[in-house]
Design a protein around this motif. Structure first.
Motif, short mmCIF file in Angstrom:
data_model
loop_
_atom_site.label_atom_id
_atom_site.label_comp_id
_atom_site.label_asym_id
_atom_site.label_seq_id
_atom_site.Cartn_x
_atom_site.Cartn_y
_atom_site.Cartn_z
N GLN A 1 -28.45 27.54 33.44
CA GLN A 1 -28.27 27.29 32.01
C GLN A 1 -28.96 25.99 31.60
N GLU A 2 -28.92 24.99 32.45
CA GLU A 2 -29.55 23.71 32.15
C GLU A 2 -31.06 23.86 31.99
N ASP A 3 -31.66 24.69 32.85
CA ASP A 3 -33.10 24.93 32.77
C ASP A 3 -33.45 25.71 31.51
N LEU A 4 -32.65 26.71 31.19
CA LEU A 4 -32.87 27.49 29.98
C LEU A 4 -32.76 26.60 28.75
N ALA A 5 -31.81 25.68 28.77
CA ALA A 5 -31.65 24.75 27.66
C ALA A 5 -32.91 23.90 27.48
N GLU A 6 -33.43 23.40 28.56
CA GLU A 6 -34.63 22.58 28.49
C GLU A 6 -35.84 23.38 28.00
N MET A 7 -35.99 24.59 28.49
CA MET A 7 -37.15 25.42 28.12
C MET A 7 -37.07 25.94 26.69
N SER A 8 -35.86 26.16 26.18
CA SER A 8 -35.70 26.78 24.87
C SER A 8 -35.42 25.78 23.75
N GLY A 9 -34.94 24.60 24.12
CA GLY A 9 -34.55 23.64 23.09
C GLY A 9 -33.16 23.91 22.53
N VAL A 10 -32.41 24.76 23.20
CA VAL A 10 -31.04 25.08 22.81
C VAL A 10 -30.11 24.39 23.80
N PRO B 1 -23.94 32.24 17.25
CA PRO B 1 -25.30 31.70 17.21
C PRO B 1 -26.11 32.26 16.05
N SER B 2 -27.03 31.45 15.58
CA SER B 2 -27.94 31.91 14.53
C SER B 2 -28.99 32.83 15.14
N ILE B 3 -29.64 33.57 14.30
CA ILE B 3 -30.74 34.43 14.76
C ILE B 3 -31.84 33.56 15.36
N ASN B 4 -32.06 32.41 14.78
CA ASN B 4 -33.07 31.48 15.29
C ASN B 4 -32.75 31.07 16.73
N THR B 5 -31.50 30.75 17.00
CA THR B 5 -31.08 30.37 18.35
C THR B 5 -31.28 31.53 19.32
N LEU B 6 -30.87 32.72 18.92
CA LEU B 6 -31.04 33.89 19.79
C LEU B 6 -32.51 34.17 20.05
N GLU B 7 -33.35 33.97 19.05
CA GLU B 7 -34.79 34.19 19.21
C GLU B 7 -35.38 33.20 20.21
N LYS B 8 -34.97 31.95 20.16
CA LYS B 8 -35.46 30.94 21.11
C LYS B 8 -35.10 31.33 22.54
N LEU B 9 -33.86 31.75 22.74
CA LEU B 9 -33.41 32.14 24.07
C LEU B 9 -34.13 33.40 24.54
N ALA B 10 -34.23 34.37 23.66
CA ALA B 10 -34.90 35.63 24.01
C ALA B 10 -36.34 35.40 24.41
N GLN B 11 -37.02 34.53 23.72
CA GLN B 11 -38.42 34.25 24.02
C GLN B 11 -38.58 33.71 25.44
#
Length: 69
Positions: free
Chosen positions: A21-30, A45-55
């Motif tokens: 999760q920590e790495d995903l946070a760093e890579m996504s900005g979430v 979560p906002s759609i924007n947040t989900l989009e960042k994670l999905a990407q």
């Protein structure tokens, strides 16, 4: 699809890719807390947040809007 299903898919994909999760946070900005809430279906979560994670996870987020008469 509801938030529980989305959270489950995101968590399974993250674990499949062996990303913490920590790495995903760093890579996504979430932040990590938000990622945890998405995966455990406790946040809104906002759609924007989900989009960042999905990407980062290599997923595609599609939104369908239905017209109600």
């Amino acid at each position: 699809m509801n938030i529980e299903q989305i959270g489950k898919i995101f968590k399974q994909r993250r674990e499949f890719l062996q990303i913490r999760q920590e790495d995903l946070a760093e890579m996504s900005g979430v932040n990590t807390r938000t990622i945890n809430q998405v995966e455990n279906s406790t946040g809104n979560p906002s759609i924007n947040t989900l989009e960042k994670l999905a990407q980062v996870l290599g997923l595609e987020l599609l939104v369908q809007v239905k017209q109600v008469n």
